[in-house]
Design a protein around this motif. Structure first.
Motif, PDB file in Angstrom:
ATOM      1  N   TYR A 134      -5.430 -18.571   5.699  1.00 18.79           N
ATOM      2  CA  TYR A 134      -6.351 -18.057   4.563  1.00 18.79           C
ATOM      3  C   TYR A 134      -5.342 -17.706   3.311  1.00 18.79           C
ATOM      4  O   TYR A 134      -5.882 -17.347   2.124  1.00 18.79           O
ATOM      5  CB  TYR A 134      -7.245 -16.743   4.623  1.00 18.79           C
ATOM      6  CG  TYR A 134      -8.429 -16.925   5.787  1.00 18.79           C
ATOM      7  CD1 TYR A 134      -9.424 -17.900   5.378  1.00 18.79           C
ATOM      8  CD2 TYR A 134      -8.346 -16.358   7.129  1.00 18.79           C
ATOM      9  CE1 TYR A 134     -10.477 -18.166   6.198  1.00 18.79           C
ATOM     10  CE2 TYR A 134      -9.019 -16.906   7.852  1.00 18.79           C
ATOM     11  CZ  TYR A 134     -10.361 -17.470   7.485  1.00 18.79           C
ATOM     12  OH  TYR A 134     -11.180 -17.887   8.458  1.00 18.79           O
TER      13      TYR A 134
ATOM     14  N   TYR B 222     -13.182 -11.541   2.351  1.00 20.95           N
ATOM     15  CA  TYR B 222     -12.691 -11.818   3.714  1.00 20.95           C
ATOM     16  C   TYR B 222     -13.005 -10.970   4.742  1.00 20.95           C
ATOM     17  O   TYR B 222     -12.524 -10.984   5.993  1.00 20.95           O
ATOM     18  CB  TYR B 222     -11.393 -12.037   3.696  1.00 20.95           C
ATOM     19  CG  TYR B 222     -10.751 -13.200   2.836  1.00 20.95           C
ATOM     20  CD1 TYR B 222     -10.783 -14.643   3.271  1.00 20.95           C
ATOM     21  CD2 TYR B 222     -10.702 -13.167   1.520  1.00 20.95           C
ATOM     22  CE1 TYR B 222     -10.412 -15.824   2.490  1.00 20.95           C
ATOM     23  CE2 TYR B 222     -10.436 -14.083   0.363  1.00 20.95           C
ATOM     24  CZ  TYR B 222     -10.292 -15.450   1.016  1.00 20.95           C
ATOM     25  OH  TYR B 222      -9.950 -16.424   0.265  1.00 20.95           O
TER      26      TYR B 222
ATOM     27  N   ILE C  69      -5.348  -5.444   5.408  1.00 14.10           N
ATOM     28  CA  ILE C  69      -5.822  -6.721   4.827  1.00 14.10           C
ATOM     29  C   ILE C  69      -6.851  -6.260   3.610  1.00 14.10           C
ATOM     30  O   ILE C  69      -7.397  -5.678   3.946  1.00 14.10           O
ATOM     31  CB  ILE C  69      -6.269  -7.706   5.907  1.00 14.10           C
ATOM     32  CG1 ILE C  69      -5.451  -7.914   7.003  1.00 14.10           C
ATOM     33  CG2 ILE C  69      -6.597  -8.772   5.358  1.00 14.10           C
ATOM     34  CD1 ILE C  69      -5.941  -8.726   8.158  1.00 14.10           C
ATOM     35  N   THR C  70      -6.170  -6.629   2.471  1.00 13.95           N
ATOM     36  CA  THR C  70      -7.086  -6.484   1.270  1.00 13.95           C
ATOM     37  C   THR C  70      -6.769  -7.841   0.425  1.00 13.95           C
ATOM     38  O   THR C  70      -6.311  -8.477   0.518  1.00 13.95           O
ATOM     39  CB  THR C  70      -6.429  -5.346   0.367  1.00 13.95           C
ATOM     40  OG1 THR C  70      -5.081  -5.781   0.066  1.00 13.95           O
ATOM     41  CG2 THR C  70      -6.288  -4.024   1.195  1.00 13.95           C
ATOM     42  N   TRP C  71      -8.241  -7.610  -0.231  1.00 16.42           N
ATOM     43  CA  TRP C  71      -8.397  -8.858  -1.139  1.00 16.42           C
ATOM     44  C   TRP C  71      -9.234  -8.274  -2.598  1.00 16.42           C
ATOM     45  O   TRP C  71      -9.714  -7.280  -2.581  1.00 16.42           O
ATOM     46  CB  TRP C  71      -9.174  -9.828  -0.557  1.00 16.42           C
ATOM     47  CG  TRP C  71     -10.839  -9.296   0.296  1.00 16.42           C
ATOM     48  CD1 TRP C  71     -11.813  -9.215  -0.395  1.00 16.42           C
ATOM     49  CD2 TRP C  71     -10.679  -8.965   1.303  1.00 16.42           C
ATOM     50  NE1 TRP C  71     -12.627  -8.421   0.403  1.00 16.42           N
ATOM     51  CE2 TRP C  71     -11.885  -8.031   1.484  1.00 16.42           C
ATOM     52  CE3 TRP C  71      -9.843  -8.784   2.511  1.00 16.42           C
ATOM     53  CZ2 TRP C  71     -12.349  -7.802   2.923  1.00 16.42           C
ATOM     54  CZ3 TRP C  71     -10.221  -8.281   3.862  1.00 16.42           C
ATOM     55  CH2 TRP C  71     -11.434  -7.719   3.788  1.00 16.42           C
ATOM     56  N   HIS C  72      -9.311  -9.372  -3.674  1.00 13.15           N
ATOM     57  CA  HIS C  72      -9.861  -8.899  -4.769  1.00 13.15           C
ATOM     58  C   HIS C  72     -11.512  -8.777  -4.546  1.00 13.15           C
ATOM     59  O   HIS C  72     -12.070  -9.448  -3.849  1.00 13.15           O
ATOM     60  CB  HIS C  72      -9.533 -10.059  -5.654  1.00 13.15           C
ATOM     61  CG  HIS C  72      -9.938  -9.723  -7.419  1.00 13.15           C
ATOM     62  ND1 HIS C  72     -11.262  -9.830  -7.663  1.00 13.15           N
ATOM     63  CD2 HIS C  72      -9.066  -9.181  -8.206  1.00 13.15           C
ATOM     64  CE1 HIS C  72     -11.125  -9.347  -9.033  1.00 13.15           C
ATOM     65  NE2 HIS C  72      -9.938  -8.774  -9.074  1.00 13.15           N
TER      66      HIS C  72
ATOM     67  N   PHE D 195      -2.761 -15.615   2.609  1.00 12.01           N
ATOM     68  CA  PHE D 195      -2.614 -14.424   2.124  1.00 12.01           C
ATOM     69  C   PHE D 195      -1.180 -14.145   1.869  1.00 12.01           C
ATOM     70  O   PHE D 195      -0.189 -14.726   2.676  1.00 12.01           O
ATOM     71  CB  PHE D 195      -2.908 -13.221   3.321  1.00 12.01           C
ATOM     72  CG  PHE D 195      -4.618 -13.038   2.999  1.00 12.01           C
ATOM     73  CD1 PHE D 195      -4.984 -11.645   2.682  1.00 12.01           C
ATOM     74  CD2 PHE D 195      -5.565 -13.999   3.040  1.00 12.01           C
ATOM     75  CE1 PHE D 195      -6.157 -11.424   2.573  1.00 12.01           C
ATOM     76  CE2 PHE D 195      -6.803 -13.457   3.067  1.00 12.01           C
ATOM     77  CZ  PHE D 195      -7.107 -12.236   2.616  1.00 12.01           C
TER      78      PHE D 195
ATOM     79  N   SER E 156      -1.025 -12.911  -6.761  1.00  9.95           N
ATOM     80  CA  SER E 156      -1.767 -12.843  -5.523  1.00  9.95           C
ATOM     81  C   SER E 156      -2.686 -11.824  -5.462  1.00  9.95           C
ATOM     82  O   SER E 156      -2.220 -10.680  -5.908  1.00  9.95           O
ATOM     83  CB  SER E 156      -0.877 -12.987  -4.499  1.00  9.95           C
ATOM     84  OG  SER E 156      -1.687 -12.992  -3.275  1.00  9.95           O
ATOM     85  N   TYR E 157      -3.845 -11.909  -4.956  1.00 12.51           N
ATOM     86  CA  TYR E 157      -4.715 -10.842  -4.987  1.00 12.51           C
ATOM     87  C   TYR E 157      -5.187 -10.628  -3.516  1.00 12.51           C
ATOM     88  O   TYR E 157      -5.823  -9.630  -2.982  1.00 12.51           O
ATOM     89  CB  TYR E 157      -6.112 -11.150  -5.740  1.00 12.51           C
ATOM     90  CG  TYR E 157      -5.874 -10.857  -7.446  1.00 12.51           C
ATOM     91  CD1 TYR E 157      -5.813  -9.577  -7.837  1.00 12.51           C
ATOM     92  CD2 TYR E 157      -5.640 -12.041  -8.181  1.00 12.51           C
ATOM     93  CE1 TYR E 157      -5.801  -9.494  -9.490  1.00 12.51           C
ATOM     94  CE2 TYR E 157      -5.570 -12.007  -9.367  1.00 12.51           C
ATOM     95  CZ  TYR E 157      -5.305 -10.720  -9.927  1.00 12.51           C
ATOM     96  OH  TYR E 157      -5.421 -10.674 -11.395  1.00 12.51           O
ATOM     97  N   LYS E 158      -4.519 -11.568  -2.638  1.00 16.77           N
ATOM     98  CA  LYS E 158      -4.763 -11.350  -1.310  1.00 16.77           C
ATOM     99  C   LYS E 158      -3.463 -10.895  -0.303  1.00 16.77           C
ATOM    100  O   LYS E 158      -2.626 -11.638  -0.535  1.00 16.77           O
ATOM    101  CB  LYS E 158      -5.305 -12.715  -0.646  1.00 16.77           C
ATOM    102  CG  LYS E 158      -6.682 -13.199  -1.481  1.00 16.77           C
ATOM    103  CD  LYS E 158      -7.102 -14.550  -0.795  1.00 16.77           C
ATOM    104  CE  LYS E 158      -6.167 -15.633  -0.768  1.00 16.77           C
ATOM    105  NZ  LYS E 158      -6.655 -16.890  -0.303  1.00 16.77           N
ATOM    106  N   TRP E 159      -3.627  -9.574   0.174  1.00 21.83           N
ATOM    107  CA  TRP E 159      -2.293  -9.056   0.602  1.00 21.83           C
ATOM    108  C   TRP E 159      -2.583  -8.469   2.028  1.00 21.83           C
ATOM    109  O   TRP E 159      -3.612  -8.057   2.488  1.00 21.83           O
ATOM    110  CB  TRP E 159      -1.879  -8.157  -0.146  1.00 21.83           C
ATOM    111  CG  TRP E 159      -1.434  -8.507  -1.785  1.00 21.83           C
ATOM    112  CD1 TRP E 159      -1.934  -8.951  -2.801  1.00 21.83           C
ATOM    113  CD2 TRP E 159       0.146  -8.886  -1.619  1.00 21.83           C
ATOM    114  NE1 TRP E 159      -1.043  -9.250  -3.498  1.00 21.83           N
ATOM    115  CE2 TRP E 159       0.254  -9.197  -3.018  1.00 21.83           C
ATOM    116  CE3 TRP E 159       1.092  -8.827  -0.844  1.00 21.83           C
ATOM    117  CZ2 TRP E 159       1.521  -9.684  -3.596  1.00 21.83           C
ATOM    118  CZ3 TRP E 159       2.507  -9.286  -1.180  1.00 21.83           C
ATOM    119  CH2 TRP E 159       2.670  -9.978  -2.792  1.00 21.83           C
TER     120      TRP E 159
END
Length: 369
Positions: free
Chosen positions: A310, A275, A267-270, A312, A254-257
């Motif tokens: 989404y 987002y 909140i982080t994402w690739h 996450f 997972s790249y959405k955390w």
């Protein structure tokens, strides 16, 4: 100047003092309130012996190995070991209470410490902090793994060769305590595959540190192994993961955390996805450059809705913060406030302006007598 001192213990001794007369006399008076050096040394030795005895009894109770060395070394090392193990056990309890992802690693580290039966080990490391001791632990584990590979004793691995082989280079996939390593001769296919799986070139080899956000070590081993096989690269990997590697049976990383740091959520994402607009709509959301979208855990309902909508993932630390925030709200009793009556104006009563303008007659209170 030399002075004869009569110590508090009753013994006498000669000391040489320097400096001003007042300072020397003050030092003499202070020395007379102390015990003599011989008695002080005897007390220290007695205290050390008592501490060593207590530490030995505690070690026997918990089944720790007997220390090897001279009697004096063993006596000293017993107390050192007791203090260090108590410190590391306290750290483990804190990590377990916080559900820290490093709790299991801390437990393994303590197990390694308990196996050290040389008094010299504890004496040499008596001033070392946890991170310094863990460095020696990692060094020891790596040396054992290297020795195991050198002797060819690693019977848990198996060579897998793809039908459409693109190279004769063999990629060796090795699992360590907290990272995965891929070793091979220089090959463009290998380099391309490991990079896509997030491996970094460190100290002459490709490494991937295993953290909570990476998923399990087995999933990452299967992923890189499957990618290498698909590229025509023969691999050596764990026997137990052979079928999964061939079939590509692994949980995608997972790249959405949603992560936690200093009591706040991020909140982080690739970088290949964004987002930002969606996360910015959350109440109190604030963008922190290099970290992510920050939001307070008190908005746990909105965050949970965002996570579910989404897809996450949430770290253990973030889950703990969210749960604590929810329980805090649940623990506060709810009230039903009474509706206060609004004040009304009685229009039947004239105000001062009406009185003053109602007549040109002079008011009785203002007439002259």
């Amino acid at each position: 100047m030399k002075y004869e001192i009569e110590y508090a213990c009753g013994h006498t001794g000669t000391v040489q003092l320097f400096g001003k007369t007042a300072d020397r006399e003050r030092k003499v008076k202070w020395l007379e309130t102390q015990i003599c050096p011989a008695c002080e040394h005897a007390e220290i030795e007695k205290r050390r012996a008592e501490e060593a005895t207590a530490a030995k009894e505690k070690a026997e109770e918990f089944g720790l190995p007997e220390l090897e060395g001279t009697p004096k070394q063993v006596s000293w090392a017993l107390t050192i070991r007791d203090k260090i193990l108590n410190r590391e056990l306290d750290t483990l309890k804190i990590k377990q209470r916080r559900k820290d992802e490093d709790a299991e690693k801390q437990r393994q580290f303590i197990d390694w410490l308990c196996q050290q039966n040389q008094a010299r080990f504890w004496i040499d490391h008596r001033r070392h902090y946890s991170d310094e001791l863990q460095y020696f632990w990692n060094q020891d584990q790596q040396e054992k793994e290297a020795e195991k590979m050198l002797l060819g004793a690693d019977s848990d691995t198996e060579l897998i060769v793809p039908e459409e082989k693109s190279t004769s280079t063999i990629a060796h996939i090795i699992e360590h305590l907290d990272f995965i390593e891929v070793k091979s001769e220089k090959d463009d296919n290998v380099i391309s595959c490991v990079k896509k799986c997030g491996f970094k070139w460190r100290s002459g080899t490709w490494k991937l540190k295993i953290t909570e956000k990476m998923g399990t070590a087995d999933d990452r081993i299967v992923e890189v192994g499957n990618r290498l096989l698909s590229a025509g690269v023969p691999i050596e990997t764990k026997k137990s993961l052979k079928e999964k590697t061939i079939n590509g049976d692994f949980k995608v990383r997972s790249y959405k955390w949603v992560d936690a740091q200093d009591g706040k959520l991020y909140i982080t994402w690739h970088r290949d996805a964004s987002y930002y607009n969606e996360a910015k709509r959350l109440p109190g959301a604030k963008w922190v450059s290099g970290v992510g979208m920050m939001i307070k855990p008190e908005y746990f309902e909105e965050i949970n809705d965002f996570v579910n909508l989404y897809q996450f993932s949430v770290t253990k630390k973030a889950k703990t913060l969210l749960k604590d925030a929810e329980e805090k709200i649940k623990g506060v009793p709810r009230v039903s406030p009474a509706i206060a009556e609004e004040a009304t104006i009685d229009e039947s009563k004239p105000d001062l302006k009406d009185i003053l303008t109602s007549s040109r007659d002079v008011l009785d209170d203002l007439r002259d007598d």
